[in-house]
Design a protein around this motif. Structure first.
Motif, PDB file in Angstrom:
ATOM      1  N   ASN A 196      44.241  33.284  27.394  1.00  0.00           N
ATOM      2  CA  ASN A 196      45.081  34.166  28.191  1.00  0.00           C
ATOM      3  C   ASN A 196      45.406  35.418  27.382  1.00  0.00           C
ATOM      4  O   ASN A 196      45.664  35.340  26.181  1.00  0.00           O
ATOM      5  CB  ASN A 196      46.377  33.466  28.592  1.00  0.00           C
ATOM      6  CG  ASN A 196      46.148  32.357  29.595  1.00  0.00           C
ATOM      7  OD1 ASN A 196      45.142  32.351  30.304  1.00  0.00           O
ATOM      8  ND2 ASN A 196      47.070  31.414  29.676  1.00  0.00           N
ATOM      9  N   GLY A 197      45.409  36.543  28.060  1.00  0.00           N
ATOM     10  CA  GLY A 197      45.672  37.808  27.369  1.00  0.00           C
ATOM     11  C   GLY A 197      44.419  38.554  26.968  1.00  0.00           C
ATOM     12  O   GLY A 197      44.499  39.724  26.568  1.00  0.00           O
ATOM     13  N   THR A 198      43.257  37.905  27.068  1.00  0.00           N
ATOM     14  CA  THR A 198      41.997  38.605  26.785  1.00  0.00           C
ATOM     15  C   THR A 198      41.797  39.720  27.813  1.00  0.00           C
ATOM     16  O   THR A 198      42.005  39.520  29.007  1.00  0.00           O
ATOM     17  CB  THR A 198      40.807  37.631  26.842  1.00  0.00           C
ATOM     18  OG1 THR A 198      40.947  36.657  25.819  1.00  0.00           O
ATOM     19  CG2 THR A 198      39.484  38.363  26.666  1.00  0.00           C
ATOM     20  N   GLU A 199      41.389  40.886  27.350  1.00  0.00           N
ATOM     21  CA  GLU A 199      41.139  42.000  28.258  1.00  0.00           C
ATOM     22  C   GLU A 199      39.679  42.021  28.699  1.00  0.00           C
ATOM     23  O   GLU A 199      38.778  41.755  27.901  1.00  0.00           O
ATOM     24  CB  GLU A 199      41.496  43.326  27.577  1.00  0.00           C
ATOM     25  CG  GLU A 199      42.987  43.504  27.359  1.00  0.00           C
ATOM     26  CD  GLU A 199      43.336  44.881  26.851  1.00  0.00           C
ATOM     27  OE1 GLU A 199      44.327  45.456  27.342  1.00  0.00           O
ATOM     28  OE2 GLU A 199      42.610  45.382  25.961  1.00  0.00           O
ATOM     29  N   PHE A 200      39.493  42.333  29.975  1.00  0.00           N
ATOM     30  CA  PHE A 200      38.153  42.431  30.552  1.00  0.00           C
ATOM     31  C   PHE A 200      37.937  43.851  31.069  1.00  0.00           C
ATOM     32  O   PHE A 200      38.851  44.500  31.573  1.00  0.00           O
ATOM     33  CB  PHE A 200      37.988  41.430  31.689  1.00  0.00           C
ATOM     34  CG  PHE A 200      38.108  40.003  31.255  1.00  0.00           C
ATOM     35  CD1 PHE A 200      37.014  39.332  30.725  1.00  0.00           C
ATOM     36  CD2 PHE A 200      39.320  39.336  31.353  1.00  0.00           C
ATOM     37  CE1 PHE A 200      37.123  38.019  30.298  1.00  0.00           C
ATOM     38  CE2 PHE A 200      39.437  38.016  30.940  1.00  0.00           C
ATOM     39  CZ  PHE A 200      38.343  37.361  30.410  1.00  0.00           C
ATOM     40  N   GLN A 201      36.700  44.302  30.929  1.00  0.00           N
ATOM     41  CA  GLN A 201      36.328  45.646  31.353  1.00  0.00           C
ATOM     42  C   GLN A 201      35.246  45.557  32.421  1.00  0.00           C
ATOM     43  O   GLN A 201      34.208  44.916  32.217  1.00  0.00           O
ATOM     44  CB  GLN A 201      35.814  46.448  30.164  1.00  0.00           C
ATOM     45  CG  GLN A 201      35.446  47.888  30.481  1.00  0.00           C
ATOM     46  CD  GLN A 201      34.746  48.544  29.303  1.00  0.00           C
ATOM     47  OE1 GLN A 201      33.599  48.226  29.013  1.00  0.00           O
ATOM     48  NE2 GLN A 201      35.435  49.429  28.610  1.00  0.00           N
ATOM     49  N   VAL A 202      35.498  46.198  33.560  1.00  0.00           N
ATOM     50  CA  VAL A 202      34.537  46.244  34.662  1.00  0.00           C
ATOM     51  C   VAL A 202      34.066  47.689  34.828  1.00  0.00           C
ATOM     52  O   VAL A 202      34.881  48.604  34.920  1.00  0.00           O
ATOM     53  CB  VAL A 202      35.167  45.742  35.973  1.00  0.00           C
ATOM     54  CG1 VAL A 202      34.193  45.900  37.140  1.00  0.00           C
ATOM     55  CG2 VAL A 202      35.587  44.278  35.833  1.00  0.00           C
ATOM     56  N   SER A 203      32.760  47.884  34.843  1.00  0.00           N
ATOM     57  CA  SER A 203      32.197  49.203  35.116  1.00  0.00           C
ATOM     58  C   SER A 203      31.240  49.088  36.299  1.00  0.00           C
ATOM     59  O   SER A 203      30.686  48.016  36.568  1.00  0.00           O
ATOM     60  CB  SER A 203      31.493  49.774  33.881  1.00  0.00           C
ATOM     61  OG  SER A 203      30.544  48.874  33.360  1.00  0.00           O
ATOM     62  N   TYR A 204      31.050  50.215  36.997  1.00  0.00           N
ATOM     63  CA  TYR A 204      30.249  50.157  38.220  1.00  0.00           C
ATOM     64  C   TYR A 204      29.597  51.509  38.483  1.00  0.00           C
ATOM     65  O   TYR A 204      30.060  52.551  38.008  1.00  0.00           O
ATOM     66  CB  TYR A 204      31.103  49.718  39.416  1.00  0.00           C
ATOM     67  CG  TYR A 204      32.317  50.583  39.667  1.00  0.00           C
ATOM     68  CD1 TYR A 204      32.317  51.548  40.664  1.00  0.00           C
ATOM     69  CD2 TYR A 204      33.478  50.426  38.911  1.00  0.00           C
ATOM     70  CE1 TYR A 204      33.428  52.335  40.914  1.00  0.00           C
ATOM     71  CE2 TYR A 204      34.596  51.207  39.135  1.00  0.00           C
ATOM     72  CZ  TYR A 204      34.570  52.160  40.143  1.00  0.00           C
ATOM     73  OH  TYR A 204      35.676  52.945  40.368  1.00  0.00           O
TER      74      TYR A 204
END
Length: 208
Positions: free
Chosen positions: A108-116
Motif C-alpha cells: 500500500n502506498g506504492t505509486e503507479f503511473q499511467v500513460s496513454y
C-alpha cells in the motif's frame, strides 16, 4: 561509512569501509538486532536477501573487538517495485475510460503511473500523455476523443521514484488497446412519409 546497492525487488548489498583493529563486523537493524551474524575480520560487504518489494530498510554496520564497538551512521535503502499486472479497461464511454490493474505484491502506498496515446502505440513517443500518479489500482482517463483507439500502459515506482517496466502481463508489447464510444448524433433526423397505397407507407429520413 556504510553504503547500499539495491540489487532488485528483494535484495540489497551493504558495503562499508574498513576501520582497522576490528575482530568482526555485524550489520544491524536500526531498530535493534544483528541481521548478518558475525562477519570475519576484513569483511567489507554483506548481501541481504528475502526482502519485500518497494520497502525501506535502515541499517548500520558495527565493528567489534575485545575493547568495544564502533557503529556507522544509519542509512536507508528501498527495494525496487514490481510492475503491475492485469491492466484492463473496465468502463468505456464517449470521452472517458477507466483502467484497472493488480498491485503485484507492491505494498500500500506504492505509486503507479499511467500513460496513454492515440497516435502510434508508443512507437515514436509522439502524443503521449501521462496521468497524475496514483496509489490506487484504477484510474479514469477523461477528456478523450470519441470513437478513438487509445493505447494505455501502466508501471509502478518505488519510494525513490525508480520506475518498473510497463505491465506486459496481458500483452507482450506492454500496453492495452481500448476504443472510446462514438458520440451521440449531433442532430435529429427529419422523418417524412410517402403513402403508397391502402396497406403500405414508405418512411424516409434525413441523415444526421
Amino acid at each position: 561509512a556504510l553504503t547500499a546497492n539495491v540489487l532488485g525487488i528483494s535484495s540489497i548489498s551493504w558495503t562499508w569501509t574498513g576501520v582497522g583493529n576490528e575482530s568482526q563486523y555485524r550489520v544491524m537493524a536500526t531498530t535493534g538486532g544483528a541481521l548478518s551474524g558475525d562477519l570475519p575480520q576484513g569483511t567489507l560487504s554483506w548481501l541481504e536477501i528475502g526482502l519485500s518489494t518497494n520497502t525501506a530498510y535502515s541499517r548500520q554496520a558495527v565493528a567489534f573487538n575485545v575493547s568495544g564497538s564502533s557503529a556507522s551512521s544509519d542509512i536507508t535503502a528501498t527495494t525496487l517495485a514490481l510492475p503491475p499486472t492485469g491492466l484492463a479497461a473496465v468502463d468505456v464511454w464517449v470521452s472517458s475510460l477507466t483502467v484497472s490493474w493488480q498491485a503485484n505484491t507492491d505494498p500500500n502506498g506504492t505509486e503507479f503511473q499511467v500513460s496513454y496515446s492515440s497516435w502510434d502505440a508508443f512507437a515514436t513517443g509522439a502524443g503521449i500523455a501521462t496521468a497524475t500518479l496514483t496509489t490506487a489500482t484504477s484510474l479514469t482517463l477523461s477528456t478523450l476523443n470519441p470513437a478513438t483507439t487509445y493505447y494505455i500502459r501502466a508501471r509502478a515506482l518505488n519510494a525513490n521514484g525508480i520506475p518498473t517496466a510497463f505491465d506486459a502481463s496481458t500483452d507482450p508489447d506492454g500496453y492495452l488497446e481500448a476504443r472510446t464510444l462514438p458520440a451521440t448524433p449531433s442532430s435529429s433526423p427529419v422523418l417524412t412519409a410517402n403513402v403508397l397505397g391502402v396497406s403500405s407507407i414508405s418512411w424516409t429520413w434525413t441523415g444526421v
